[in-house]
Design an enzyme around this catalytic site. Structure first.
Site, PDB file in Angstrom:
ATOM      1  N   ASP A 400       0.851  -1.190   0.000  1.00 49.71           N
ATOM      2  CA  ASP A 400       0.000   0.000   0.000  1.00 49.71           C
ATOM      3  C   ASP A 400       0.891   1.246   0.000  1.00 49.71           C
ATOM      4  O   ASP A 400       2.116   1.169   0.110  1.00 49.71           O
ATOM      5  CB  ASP A 400      -0.870  -0.047   1.256  1.00 49.71           C
ATOM      6  CG  ASP A 400      -1.995   0.981   1.249  1.00 49.71           C
ATOM      7  OD1 ASP A 400      -2.283   1.551   0.183  1.00 49.71           O
ATOM      8  OD2 ASP A 400      -2.593   1.198   2.317  1.00 49.71           O
ATOM      9  N   GLU A 403       2.578   5.097  -4.085  1.00 51.74           N
ATOM     10  CA  GLU A 403       2.531   6.016  -5.242  1.00 51.74           C
ATOM     11  C   GLU A 403       3.833   6.809  -5.463  1.00 51.74           C
ATOM     12  O   GLU A 403       4.022   7.266  -6.602  1.00 51.74           O
ATOM     13  CB  GLU A 403       1.373   7.012  -5.059  1.00 51.74           C
ATOM     14  CG  GLU A 403      -0.006   6.385  -5.157  1.00 51.74           C
ATOM     15  CD  GLU A 403      -0.368   5.562  -3.929  1.00 51.74           C
ATOM     16  OE1 GLU A 403      -1.082   4.547  -4.078  1.00 51.74           O
ATOM     17  OE2 GLU A 403       0.076   5.903  -2.825  1.00 51.74           O
ATOM     18  N   ASP A 523      -9.295   3.947  -1.347  1.00 55.95           N
ATOM     19  CA  ASP A 523     -10.054   4.415  -0.188  1.00 55.95           C
ATOM     20  C   ASP A 523     -11.361   5.070  -0.603  1.00 55.95           C
ATOM     21  O   ASP A 523     -11.531   6.301  -0.563  1.00 55.95           O
ATOM     22  CB  ASP A 523      -9.215   5.397   0.628  1.00 55.95           C
ATOM     23  CG  ASP A 523      -7.969   4.748   1.198  1.00 55.95           C
ATOM     24  OD1 ASP A 523      -7.871   3.506   1.168  1.00 55.95           O
ATOM     25  OD2 ASP A 523      -7.074   5.479   1.660  1.00 55.95           O
TER      26      ASP A 523
END
Length: 876
Positions: A400, A403, A523
């Protein structure tokens, strides 16, 4: 061969200097054309060939073309399925489909007001193409598209990996996929093609309806054109370049439960037990950071997740076939007593800024980011995963925040004399001492992409874009590759542990990520809008070559209503990746929390678990051909314009259609049925014969409408609470013909293997593939199989217990049943042949209702791993 083209442009405002531009094209396969445009004198950044393997351009720079004084020159070069042509002054190129001359891409402005000529500067590239107004475009993600899967003119499409929630519409999100599919209906004949611009730099893409313009802040023009002409053909050709989707273990198709906020192991144990009591299927339990010691990767909280008790729990769930997956974030806590950090520093694995590890903040506080472009980092990462697996035998990893996400921006230092984070407020508030970085052209480029939908600095809340990777690579260029490179390193590490098939879930993706990882849509929130948007994003990732994808069921943020959670599990049960996940600050959303949701989950997930052999076969087909698991309807009905923009229904494979309720308070759903016969998989006597029309379906709270199309053979099993259990049950084959037909054909397939073997293929002794066929000819029904490598299935003892055939014409007096050439006398065995008249929904369109029958053959004991033939005659 490649054809290199040296083109000397006129000196005007379009060009930064007098550099030559090298352009070359190559028909790399019969269906794929590559056009590459770069600086002939200076090497420029490209997506590393080590990350995305492909043919490298030739080193030679032979010149063909003209000097500036020669007249304008045009050249046309034909390949297998494409015709490539270019014009020198001003430079432009075009690509046509050879079969019909249709222009697929044309960068010439022709004096158009909508776009200008090509621009190639150091930090700004621009190129456009003309488009017919009737072209339907799809792709260009990752973003949340409020108008559905079909690209909408004059909406922004920015590609730059960013930790931004998908509740933000038309905004650059976690992934970067600069590829689009173009579907056109020409006189009733559909033609699809795709265009990939292989470039990892930030970009804006402007689609007007009649043109498409790329504005990019670096790199090269590296275009790939895929001829199709079918949507499935396009994805096949695309994934043959970027990498076939990763094999998935069978258990990954089961249901997953997760939450950030399972504070201790006892909570997790209760979750598993409560699913069991509620009789809701559950295969995988997850931990989101709660298991960690102070949010540090590769650690266990010794108080809340003591290792001896966790190992005992894992032994218990592993014994029944359940699995355990945990999260890992890339940020490594800056902590001199933390062994993972110590080894990282010793191996010099971090991204640098001014020759020091770049400092950022994520959940543990101050962190450094591993540089996955560095081979040493990949080896170190693999060793840390090995050490962690020895500590906790996890079954997969969830990567996770890659990015990469940063709670701060700029150049930061750890504040002296204060704790960061303080522990008294939200952990995501920046508590480092930071200064903005604007001193380089990499931090403040001349063109501002629409980053985060607000044209914020591209270094905002991520790694500073002037930070440096291995071999001097700038974060400016490699930013959107970070999650991809982490996926590759993680995949290599997991595969090297026990030789088992890896399972990785990654938030950030780019071109090629599907070869290594699954994806979820991030999310989201527990709203009706988010439920609806999830379908579009799931379908888009099928186009991107990441078919194992799903959305957080019932929403990650905020609390869904009970009704919404009912409807969401009815959709989510048919996502390729099906997981319920919730935020720390959200109310509990496990499916058993509401009695009504429990009932909907039992119904929808009960059907999913019966469909597992079909879904697993789709993962095999995805792996060998790129075919999406979840697909827009136009994949199967490309000539049917009505479904080109449809984003509220979807297919699983070629022929299983899901038509969910997506609006509050609704107990009916208006669903589009392409022409043909459709059968409800929940009640197979229910039939819809459509001429191509919308049909209003009953959909009370616990009902989701799922229909099977004609000419299909669907393999099913009997379901269960865990996929391991469901996989041992007998098979049923559902055969569908056009309702009331006297003649017809149907086919299907079934792939079975040892899902722990890394490779998903035939020929290794651990797999079986079955082609299924059926014909209907003048009242004679025949169903048969052709098995490849049947030993694996025979050793497993799988049998076919029932065959159900839908849509048969004639009377119910079936007779002359034969199996493998031997007549089956009525009453002489457990085998029974029965029939039931089907019910046809009144479509109120004046069409004649056809009579059709459902015929079942029960009591069978046919080995899946052995060819069989079955036939009987229908009464006329």
């Amino acid at each position: 061969m490649y054809v290199p083209l040296n083109i000397s442009p006129p000196l005007n405002q379009l060009f930064l200097n007098k550099n030559l531009f090298l352009s070359f094209y190559r028909h790399e396969t019969q269906d794929r054309l590559r056009v590459h445009i770069t600086d002939a004198e200076k090497q420029r950044w490209e997506v590393p060939y080590s990350l995305l393997p492909r043919e490298q351009p030739p080193a030679s720079k032979q010149t063909i073309g003209r000097s500036r004084k020669s007249p304008i020159a045009d050249l046309e070069l034909a390949g297998s399925e494409h015709i490539f042509s270019y014009t020198v002054d001003p430079f432009s190129f075009a690509v046509k489909r050879k079969s019909n001359g249709q222009t697929l891409f044309n960068s010439s402005s022709d004096g158009s007001d909508t776009f200008g000529e090509m621009v190639f500067k150091d930090q700004y590239l621009e190129i456009s193409t003309q488009l017919p107004k009737d072209a339907s475009l799809y792709g260009l993600g990752e973003n949340t598209q409020p108008h559905g899967i079909k690209l909408y003119p004059n909406e922004p499409y920015t590609l730059y990996t960013t930790d931004v929630s998908p509740i933000n519409l038309n905004t650059d999100l976690y992934g970067s996929h600069p590829v689009y599919m173009d579907l056109r209906n020409v006189g009733g004949e559909p033609f699809a093609h795709a265009v990939l611009l292989l470039n990892s730099n930030g970009m804006d893409v402007f689609y007007t309806g009649s043109s498409l313009t790329y504005k990019i802040i670096g790199g090269v023009f590296d275009f790939y054109f895929f001829a199709g002409p079918t949507p499935l053909g396009v994805v096949d050709q695309y994934t043959s370049l970027i990498g076939r989707p990763a094999p998935m273990p069978y258990w990954s198709l089961g249901f997953h439960q997760c939450r950030w906020g399972y504070h201790n192991l006892s909570v997790v144990e209760d979750i598993v037990e409560n699913y069991k009591k509620a009789r809701i299927p559950l295969d995988v339990i997850w931990n989101d950071a709660d298991h960690m010691d102070g949010h540090k990767d590769f650690t266990l909280n010794p108080i809340n997740y003591p290792r001896p008790k966790l190992l005992a729990f894992l032994n218990k769930i592993h014994s029944i076939g359940m699995k355990y997956v945990v999260i890992i974030d890339p940020g490594i806590s800056v902590n001199s007593s933390y062994a993972v950090y110590q080894r990282a520093i010793a191996n010099d694995v971090f991204i640098k800024y001014e020759d020091e590890p770049y400092l950022a903040q994520v959940w543990p506080g101050a962190v450094n980011f591993p540089d996955f472009l560095n081979p040493k980092t990949v080896a170190w990462w693999g060793d840390e995963i090995r050490r962690f697996h020895e500590l906790v035998p996890v079954d997969g990893l969830w990567i996770d925040m890659n990015e990469a996400s940063n709670f701060c921006s700029g150049k930061c230092t750890i504040p002296k004399g204060q704790q960061c984070p303080s522990g008294t407020g939200p952990d995501w508030i920046c508590c480092l001492d930071c200064k903005n970085i604007t001193k380089t052209r990499w931090d403040d480029p001349p063109y501002k992409i629409n980053a985060s939908g607000l044209q914020v600095s591209i270094g905002t809340k991520t790694i500073a874009t002037s930070a440096v990777h291995y071999n001097g690579v700038l974060e400016y260029d490699a930013h959107s590759l970070y999650g991809f490179s982490e996926s590759i390193a993680t995949h290599k590490a997991l595969q090297g542990l026990e030789g088992k098939r890896p399972f990785i879930l990654s938030r950030s993706t780019c071109v090629g990520s599907g070869k290594y990882a699954a994806h979820w849509t991030g999310d989201n929130q527990g709203t009706w809008e988010d439920l609806k948007y999830s379908i579009t994003t799931v379908l888009n990732f099928g186009l991107f070559g990441v078919p194992m994808v799903g959305s957080d069921i019932c929403g990650f943020d905020a609390g869904p209503t009970e009704e919404l959670c009912n409807r969401w599990i009815e959709v989510g049960a048919f996502y390729p990746f099906s997981r319920d996940h919730a935020n720390y600050y959200s109310p509990s959303k496990e499916l058993y929390q509401w009695e009504s949701v429990t009932k909907s989950a039992q119904n929808a997930l009960g059907m999913r678990y019966k469909l597992l052999p079909y879904l697993y076969t789709l993962t095999y087909l995805a792996h060998i051909s790129g075919a999406p698991i979840a697909r827009p309807l136009f994949f199967s009905f490309p000539a049917y314009n009505e479904c080109y923009g449809l984003s509220t229904q979807f297919l699983l494979g070629n022929s299983l259609m899901v038509s969910p309720v997506l609006e509050q308070g609704k107990t009916k759903v208006k669903a589009l049925f392409p022409p043909g016969s459709w059968y409800s998989v929940f009640d197979m006597i229910q039939t819809i014969v459509s001429k191509g029309q919308y049909v209003t379906l009953d959909a009370p709270l616990h009902v989701v409408n799922v229909h099977l199309y004609q000419n299909t053979i669907l393999p099913m099993q009997q379901g269960g609470m865990i996929s391991k259990e469901a996989r041992t049950t007998p098979f049923t084959l559902i055969v569908t013909f056009p309702a009331g037909a006297r003649e017809g054909q149907a086919k299907g397939n079934l792939y079975l293997d040892n899902d722990e073997v890394p490779e998903m293929k035939l020929g290794n002794g651990y797999s079986t593939y079955v082609e299924l066929y059926a014909t209907l000819n003048q009242g004679s029904v025949k169903v048969w199989s052709e098995v490849q490598e049947g030993k694996f299935a025979l050793d497993k003892g799988w049998i076919i217990e029932k065959v159900t055939v839908l849509g048969l014409g004639g009377s119910g007096d079936s007779s002359a049943l034969e199996i493998n050439g031997s007549p089956v006398a009525p009453g002489a065995s457990n085998i029974e042949l029965s029939s039931l008249e089907q019910k046809h929904q009144d479509l109120e369109d004046g069409q004649d209702k056809k009579k059709s029958l459902m015929v079942e053959v029960t009591g069978l004991d046919l080995p899946v791993g052995k060819n069989f033939v079955m036939s009987w005659k229908m009464g006329m």
